[in-house]
Write a protein that holds these residues in place. Structure first.
Motif, short mmCIF file in Angstrom:
data_model
loop_
_atom_site.label_atom_id
_atom_site.label_comp_id
_atom_site.label_asym_id
_atom_site.label_seq_id
_atom_site.Cartn_x
_atom_site.Cartn_y
_atom_site.Cartn_z
N ALA A 114 -5.14 5.54 -6.91
CA ALA A 114 -5.82 6.49 -6.03
C ALA A 114 -4.91 6.84 -4.85
O ALA A 114 -4.18 6.00 -4.33
CB ALA A 114 -7.12 5.88 -5.51
N THR A 115 -4.96 8.13 -4.47
CA THR A 115 -4.10 8.58 -3.37
C THR A 115 -4.88 9.24 -2.23
O THR A 115 -4.38 9.31 -1.12
CB THR A 115 -3.05 9.60 -3.89
N ASN A 116 -6.08 9.75 -2.53
CA ASN A 116 -6.85 10.40 -1.47
C ASN A 116 -8.35 10.26 -1.74
O ASN A 116 -8.76 9.66 -2.73
CB ASN A 116 -6.46 11.87 -1.30
N ILE A 117 -9.15 10.86 -0.87
CA ILE A 117 -10.61 10.73 -0.93
C ILE A 117 -11.20 11.28 -2.23
O ILE A 117 -12.26 10.86 -2.66
CB ILE A 117 -11.27 11.36 0.33
N LYS A 118 -10.48 12.17 -2.89
CA LYS A 118 -10.97 12.74 -4.15
C LYS A 118 -11.02 11.68 -5.26
O LYS A 118 -11.74 11.83 -6.23
CB LYS A 118 -10.07 13.89 -4.61
N ASP A 119 -10.27 10.59 -5.07
CA ASP A 119 -10.24 9.50 -6.05
C ASP A 119 -11.29 8.43 -5.76
O ASP A 119 -11.30 7.37 -6.39
CB ASP A 119 -8.85 8.86 -6.07
N GLY A 137 -22.73 -3.07 -1.63
CA GLY A 137 -22.18 -1.77 -2.01
C GLY A 137 -21.84 -0.87 -0.83
O GLY A 137 -20.82 -0.19 -0.83
N GLU A 138 -22.68 -0.90 0.19
CA GLU A 138 -22.46 -0.05 1.36
C GLU A 138 -21.20 -0.46 2.11
O GLU A 138 -20.43 0.38 2.57
CB GLU A 138 -23.68 -0.09 2.28
N ARG A 139 -20.97 -1.76 2.23
CA ARG A 139 -19.73 -2.25 2.88
C ARG A 139 -18.51 -1.82 2.08
O ARG A 139 -17.51 -1.39 2.65
CB ARG A 139 -19.75 -3.78 2.98
N ILE A 140 -18.60 -1.94 0.77
CA ILE A 140 -17.49 -1.55 -0.10
C ILE A 140 -17.20 -0.07 0.08
O ILE A 140 -16.06 0.34 0.26
CB ILE A 140 -17.81 -1.88 -1.58
N ARG A 141 -18.25 0.76 0.06
CA ARG A 141 -18.09 2.21 0.18
C ARG A 141 -17.40 2.59 1.48
O ARG A 141 -16.48 3.40 1.52
CB ARG A 141 -19.45 2.92 0.09
N LYS A 142 -17.83 1.98 2.60
CA LYS A 142 -17.24 2.29 3.90
C LYS A 142 -15.76 1.97 3.94
O LYS A 142 -14.96 2.75 4.44
CB LYS A 142 -17.97 1.52 5.01
N ILE A 143 -15.39 0.83 3.39
CA ILE A 143 -13.98 0.42 3.43
C ILE A 143 -13.15 1.28 2.49
O ILE A 143 -12.03 1.69 2.84
CB ILE A 143 -13.83 -1.09 3.14
N VAL A 144 -13.68 1.60 1.31
CA VAL A 144 -12.96 2.48 0.37
C VAL A 144 -12.70 3.83 1.05
O VAL A 144 -11.58 4.34 1.03
CB VAL A 144 -13.74 2.67 -0.94
N GLU A 145 -13.76 4.38 1.66
CA GLU A 145 -13.65 5.67 2.34
C GLU A 145 -12.59 5.61 3.44
O GLU A 145 -11.73 6.49 3.55
CB GLU A 145 -15.01 6.04 2.92
N GLU A 146 -12.64 4.58 4.25
CA GLU A 146 -11.70 4.40 5.36
C GLU A 146 -10.25 4.32 4.83
O GLU A 146 -9.35 4.96 5.38
CB GLU A 146 -12.07 3.12 6.10
N LEU A 147 -10.03 3.53 3.80
CA LEU A 147 -8.67 3.36 3.26
C LEU A 147 -8.14 4.63 2.59
O LEU A 147 -6.96 4.93 2.70
CB LEU A 147 -8.64 2.19 2.28
N LEU A 148 -9.02 5.37 1.92
CA LEU A 148 -8.58 6.59 1.24
C LEU A 148 -8.33 7.73 2.22
O LEU A 148 -7.50 8.59 1.98
CB LEU A 148 -9.57 7.00 0.16
N LYS A 149 -9.06 7.76 3.33
CA LYS A 149 -8.84 8.81 4.33
C LYS A 149 -7.59 8.54 5.14
O LYS A 149 -6.92 9.46 5.58
CB LYS A 149 -10.05 8.89 5.29
N GLY A 150 -7.33 7.22 5.39
CA GLY A 150 -6.20 6.84 6.23
C GLY A 150 -4.90 7.12 5.56
O GLY A 150 -3.94 7.60 6.00
#
Length: 150
Positions: A114-119, A137-150
């Motif tokens: 994965a390289t960006n939020i689209k992934d 699941g909510e904690r996982i989602r927040k961290i995935v979103e944060e890492l993909l946006k960064g």
């Protein structure tokens, strides 16, 4: 595997004539076996994540029963449920800390490329199955979103 540990503890409780513990673990083993049959019908296998889900459902049942018994003035039954709850809690893994979760999710992001939020969908699918029972699941989602946006 977690199920094997539960079975071993059940056998130990029987040998030690700890009937209460043996009864609680027998009920848990039965619930796990039922879940295993459900999964087998769907062509899936029982893993520790599934066992944890069963244990969490059993914990939830006990908590709800304790509340109802206390409201109904049945403190004796509430106390029995609390003892069962303590035994079941021994088998629930502590959730990962945010730092540990970040590390695991970074590994998953690399694994799926994965390289960006689209992934995000690819990452979430892998993370939810790989981290089942270790984080909400909510904690996982927040961290995935944060890492993909960064």
């Amino acid at each position: 595997m977690l199920y094997e540990k539960i079975t071993k503890d059940y056998m130990t409780a029987l040998k030690n004539k700890d009937n209460f513990r043996a009864e609680v673990l027998s009920t848990l083993r039965s619930a796990i076996k039922y879940r295993e049959i459900e999964l087998r019908e769907k062509g899936k296998e029982l893993d520790d994540g599934e066992v944890l889900e069963v244990i969490k459902k059993e914990l939830k049942k006990r908590r709800e029963a304790i509340e109802m018994y206390k409201q109904g003035g049945r403190l004796d039954l509430a106390e029995k449920e609390e003892k069962e709850l303590k035994i079941l809690e021994e088998y629930v893994l502590a959730e990962l800390s945010d730092e540990e979760l970040r590390i695991k999710i970074k590994e998953i992001i690399e694994k799926v490329g994965a390289t960006n939020i689209k992934d995000m969908g690819k990452v979430m699918k892998e993370a939810m199955s790989g981290l089942k029972g270790l984080a909400e699941g909510e904690r996982i989602r927040k961290i995935v979103e944060e890492l993909l946006k960064g």
